[in-house]
Design an enzyme around this catalytic site. Sequence first.
Site, mmCIF file in Angstrom:
data_model
loop_
_atom_site.group_PDB
_atom_site.id
_atom_site.type_symbol
_atom_site.label_atom_id
_atom_site.label_comp_id
_atom_site.label_asym_id
_atom_site.label_seq_id
_atom_site.Cartn_x
_atom_site.Cartn_y
_atom_site.Cartn_z
ATOM 1 N N LYS A 19 15.665 5.820 44.206
ATOM 2 C CA LYS A 19 16.672 6.872 44.296
ATOM 3 C C LYS A 19 17.862 6.553 43.365
ATOM 4 O O LYS A 19 17.978 5.409 42.883
ATOM 5 C CB LYS A 19 17.133 6.997 45.752
ATOM 6 N N TYR A 59 10.793 17.550 50.133
ATOM 7 C CA TYR A 59 11.036 17.226 51.540
ATOM 8 C C TYR A 59 10.454 18.258 52.506
ATOM 9 O O TYR A 59 10.370 17.988 53.697
ATOM 10 C CB TYR A 59 12.534 17.013 51.796
ATOM 11 N N ARG A 124 5.540 1.260 53.173
ATOM 12 C CA ARG A 124 6.528 1.559 54.225
ATOM 13 C C ARG A 124 7.039 0.248 54.824
ATOM 14 O O ARG A 124 8.214 0.115 55.163
ATOM 15 C CB ARG A 124 5.926 2.442 55.322
ATOM 16 N N THR A 130 14.459 3.800 57.840
ATOM 17 C CA THR A 130 15.347 4.725 57.112
ATOM 18 C C THR A 130 16.800 4.252 57.053
ATOM 19 O O THR A 130 17.459 4.358 56.027
ATOM 20 C CB THR A 130 15.300 6.117 57.799
ATOM 21 N N ARG A 141 15.290 -2.049 52.049
ATOM 22 C CA ARG A 141 16.475 -1.416 52.650
ATOM 23 C C ARG A 141 17.255 -2.398 53.516
ATOM 24 O O ARG A 141 18.465 -2.262 53.680
ATOM 25 C CB ARG A 141 16.037 -0.199 53.476
ATOM 26 N N ASN A 161 19.729 4.702 50.842
ATOM 27 C CA ASN A 161 18.755 3.666 51.214
ATOM 28 C C ASN A 161 17.789 3.313 50.087
ATOM 29 O O ASN A 161 16.693 2.840 50.320
ATOM 30 C CB ASN A 161 18.016 4.058 52.500
ATOM 31 N N HIS A 164 12.452 6.012 48.305
ATOM 32 C CA HIS A 164 11.626 6.894 49.134
ATOM 33 C C HIS A 164 10.199 6.395 49.036
ATOM 34 O O HIS A 164 9.779 5.933 47.978
ATOM 35 C CB HIS A 164 11.670 8.335 48.628
ATOM 36 N N GLU A 175 2.582 14.642 47.738
ATOM 37 C CA GLU A 175 3.770 14.264 46.959
ATOM 38 C C GLU A 175 3.406 13.841 45.537
ATOM 39 O O GLU A 175 4.118 14.156 44.588
ATOM 40 C CB GLU A 175 4.521 13.128 47.668
HETATM 41 P P1 ADP Z 1 12.411 8.159 55.176
HETATM 42 O O1 ADP Z 1 13.001 8.255 53.788
HETATM 43 O O2 ADP Z 1 12.605 6.793 55.770
HETATM 44 O O3 ADP Z 1 10.986 8.640 55.248
HETATM 45 P P2 ADP Z 1 13.261 10.710 56.392
HETATM 46 O O4 ADP Z 1 12.068 11.378 55.767
HETATM 47 O O5 ADP Z 1 13.476 10.899 57.860
HETATM 48 O O6 ADP Z 1 13.273 9.126 56.114
HETATM 49 O O7 ADP Z 1 14.576 11.213 55.673
HETATM 50 C C1 ADP Z 1 14.611 11.400 54.277
HETATM 51 C C2 ADP Z 1 15.901 10.862 53.727
HETATM 52 O O8 ADP Z 1 16.980 11.649 54.224
HETATM 53 C C3 ADP Z 1 16.239 9.439 54.152
HETATM 54 O O9 ADP Z 1 15.608 8.454 53.371
HETATM 55 C C4 ADP Z 1 17.747 9.432 54.016
HETATM 56 O O10 ADP Z 1 18.147 9.235 52.657
HETATM 57 C C5 ADP Z 1 18.133 10.854 54.445
HETATM 58 N N1 ADP Z 1 18.464 10.947 55.887
HETATM 59 C C6 ADP Z 1 17.580 11.030 56.907
HETATM 60 N N2 ADP Z 1 18.226 11.120 58.096
HETATM 61 C C7 ADP Z 1 19.550 11.117 57.805
HETATM 62 C C8 ADP Z 1 20.746 11.203 58.598
HETATM 63 N N3 ADP Z 1 20.709 11.318 59.913
HETATM 64 N N4 ADP Z 1 21.938 11.141 57.967
HETATM 65 C C9 ADP Z 1 21.996 11.029 56.629
HETATM 66 N N5 ADP Z 1 20.911 10.945 55.833
HETATM 67 C C10 ADP Z 1 19.707 10.999 56.394
#
Ligand code: ADP
Length: 205
Positions: A19, A59, A124, A130, A141, A161, A164, A175
């Site tokens: 990212k 997303y 993962r 996350t 992370r 973080n 992705h 994806e």
């Molecule tokens: P991951 O990337 O771990 O698969 P998600 O798909 O749930 O997580 O969320 C996508 C991205 O959205 C996260 O990596 C993070 O950057 C952001 N995100 C998710 N939940 C939150 C939240 N509650 N507040 C702020 N940013 C969030």
Amino acid sequence: MPHSSKSHPSHERTLVIIKPDGIQRSLINEIIKRHEQIGLKLVGIKMLVPTTELIEKHYTLDPEWYMKTGLKSIKSYTDKGLTPPHTDPLKVTAIILKNLVKYMTSGPVIAMVWQGAHAVQIVRKLIGGTEPLSSNVGTIRGDYVLDSYTMSDGDTRSIRNLVHASGSVKEANDEISHWFKKEEVIDYKLVTEQLVYGVNMEGIF
Ligand code: ADP
């Protein structure tokens, strides 16, 4: 029963994106290194500044993502004894997506396709949970960033973080074709694959 070459677990692929904060923090080499050193093979890579459309579609490829993400976020608040910004998970996710678009289109990212046995699950594990505050030490992370939901939500922004990675094999396939043309993903052999996957570790003598 022996695996046929196409169904062999070593053919699993996953999408990883460094990212904008990962690029700005000069962590490109560190992130790539961790994927390489576990034995995964890089089969596609490109740098780009994503458009709003690319990120919104990315997303929402998984129709369940809206619900899952909202629920995960609400749970993280309630687990800490805090009140979530909304009780409706879809409302929580709508805010997250808006902030995500801002975050992910803010500068260049690196999109990669990594291949190898259990690629989705392995990656993962490498990247961790996350929320950096609670992701395990030893993960990307957990080791390189200190953000939290409380801090990002307080500032109405996405949690930073660094990376992705696809959440399931189905998600990975969707994806990969969203980010890469077929010919941009290269099918090739690494000589070390004999050692990682070969039944008799052929080629040592
Ligand atoms: P991951 O990337 O771990 O698969 P998600 O798909 O749930 O997580 O969320 C996508 C991205 O959205 C996260 O990596 C993070 O950057 C952001 N995100 C998710 N939940 C939150 C939240 N509650 N507040 C702020 N940013 C969030």
